[in-house]
Design an enzyme around this catalytic site. Structure first.
Site, PDB file in Angstrom:
ATOM      1  N   GLU A   2      -2.681  -6.631   2.886  1.00  0.00           N
ATOM      2  CA  GLU A   2      -3.956  -6.752   3.607  1.00  0.00           C
ATOM      3  C   GLU A   2      -3.737  -7.086   5.080  1.00  0.00           C
ATOM      4  O   GLU A   2      -4.486  -6.617   5.944  1.00  0.00           O
ATOM      5  CB  GLU A   2      -4.847  -7.810   2.960  1.00  0.00           C
ATOM      6  CG  GLU A   2      -5.327  -7.477   1.550  1.00  0.00           C
ATOM      7  CD  GLU A   2      -6.040  -6.129   1.455  1.00  0.00           C
ATOM      8  OE1 GLU A   2      -6.718  -5.734   2.423  1.00  0.00           O
ATOM      9  OE2 GLU A   2      -5.893  -5.455   0.421  1.00  0.00           O
ATOM     10  N   HIS A  28      -3.085  -3.898   6.995  1.00  0.00           N
ATOM     11  CA  HIS A  28      -4.350  -3.222   7.346  1.00  0.00           C
ATOM     12  C   HIS A  28      -4.997  -3.920   8.541  1.00  0.00           C
ATOM     13  O   HIS A  28      -5.439  -3.289   9.494  1.00  0.00           O
ATOM     14  CB  HIS A  28      -5.354  -3.322   6.198  1.00  0.00           C
ATOM     15  CG  HIS A  28      -5.085  -2.412   5.045  1.00  0.00           C
ATOM     16  ND1 HIS A  28      -4.940  -1.058   5.172  1.00  0.00           N
ATOM     17  CD2 HIS A  28      -4.974  -2.671   3.710  1.00  0.00           C
ATOM     18  CE1 HIS A  28      -4.740  -0.520   3.979  1.00  0.00           C
ATOM     19  NE2 HIS A  28      -4.746  -1.469   3.077  1.00  0.00           N
TER      20      HIS A  28
HETATM   21 ZN   LIG Z   1      -4.913  -1.409   0.977  1.00  0.00          ZN
END
Ligand SMILES: [Zn+2]
Length: 371
Positions: free
Chosen positions: A68, A71
């Site tokens: 995460e 991202h």
């Molecule tokens: Zn992802």
């Protein structure tokens, strides 16, 4: 009721853990401590299996966080604001403000997560090799984490929106058609097909007595609602683009007098007209707004003696929008607060009301008519 706790702040991003995360943490730790390690290393004492189980489980969620963060950091580099990362029962989610502005940005942002997982898998693979002669238990944990990171990357690359692979697919269709709405619709359909597939597979497993099938059903259900929601959001945003509050409001709304008793309001207005919200008028001016929830708060025996003006939300307390307010902002303010309607006011004159249900109906209609 859901709770979440802030556990850390990394790269100026708040990291939260949702209460549902503890369920998956305990389940996962239990599963690897009682099956994975004992099956492979029968001679190990239970305490070692459990210690390794907890360690592996913690590192698994650190891996999800790593994914995460990848991202999020790419998104931030592209100028998006990252609000927080939350770990919950199905993994992790990064809350990033707004939809991507162009295909290439979404493409790189979506790919960053799975790539990070593959890099981490490589790291654990090498670590396992290096630890092999030094510590067999730690080497075993590392190889497990390598495998699970590969699985994490591959699963997220399935091309169903809003999974990472679905976002990659959407960005490609978007790039070639120039139509975000169409791209989202197709990627979301694929997402729904995968969701359906997971649910069917889960049901078949459960019927055969494999109870982890419930897990697949749950994932499928979650994916289905997320892909529908993701498309609806894009759809609304594109339909509402350029629309103002004035275009969206209804002009025929009910007003009642402030001196009306609550009982009269119930009998003559709520039950007769099946409305849930009324503007309250006193001496030709709007003095407040009253809704079903306000009425419910008054005990039945007190309804005859209380007046509408005692229970209404007074004018200075409720939020209103101007007729030129942007349609998307109105939708956001309706979605973000507890209220279901917002009056449109100009120069202290109420021009109309926008109700959430009306708005959704209008949006559906506009979409069907291709407006
Ligand atoms: Zn992802």
């Amino acid at each position: 009721m859901r709770y979440s706790w802030r556990i850390a702040r990394l790269f100026k991003i708040d990291i939260y853990v949702d209460s549902s995360w503890f369920i998956i943490f305990i389940l996962f730790t239990w599963a690897i401590s009682t099956t994975y390690y004992p099956q492979r290393f029968a001679d190990w004492p239970p305490l070692l299996n459990w210690s390794l189980g907890v360690l592996t489980s913690l590192l698994l969620f650190a891996s999800v966080l790593f994914h995460e963060l990848a991202h999020s950091l790419v998104a931030r580099k592209q100028g998006e604001e990252v609000k927080r990362i939350t770990l919950f029962i199905l993994g992790g989610v990064a809350q990033i403000s707004g939809e991507p502005k162009e295909p290439l940005r979404e493409f790189t942002m979506a790919l960053a997560g799975p790539l990070a997982s593959f890099v981490l898998a490589g790291f654990y693979g090498i670590l396992s090799f290096l630890l092999h002669s030094a510590s067999r238990p730690l080497s075993a944990a590392a190889i497990y984490l390598a495998i699970i990171n590969v699985a994490l990357g591959v699963f997220n690359l399935l091309p169903g929106f809003p999974m990472d692979g679905g976002r990659v697919l959407r960005s490609l269709i978007w790039k070639f058609t120039g139509d975000l709405r169409k791209a989202t619709r197709i990627a979301s359909r694929v997402g729904q097909v995968f969701a359906f597939f997971f649910i069917v597979l889960g049901v078949l497993q459960v019927l055969r007595g494999i109870f982890s099938g419930f897990w697949l059903i749950f994932i499928g259900w979650f994916l289905h609602s997320a892909s529908v929601r993701g498309y609806t959001q894009v759809l609304f945003e594109s339909v509402l683009k350029g629309k103002t509050a004035e275009d969206l409001m209804t002009r025929d709304f009910e007003t009642v007098s402030g001196s009306l008793s609550v009982q009269e309001l119930v009998d003559e207005h709520i039950l007769m007209k099946r409305e849930r919200v009324f503007l309250v008028k006193e001496e030709a001016a709007i003095s407040g707004i009253v809704c079903l929830e306000d009425v419910k708060a008054v005990p039945r025996e007190k309804r005859a003696e209380s007046q509408v003006r005692d229970i209404m939300t007074p004018r200075e307390k409720f939020e209103a929008v101007g007729p030129r307010a942007d349609g998307n902002e109105v939708l956001k303010s309706l979605a973000g607060r507890e209220v279901h309607q917002v009056p449109v006011i100009q120069d202290d004159q109420v021009l109309g009301i926008i109700c959430r249900t009306d708005l959704l109906r209008t949006l559906k209609l506009m979409n069907e008519l291709g407006e």
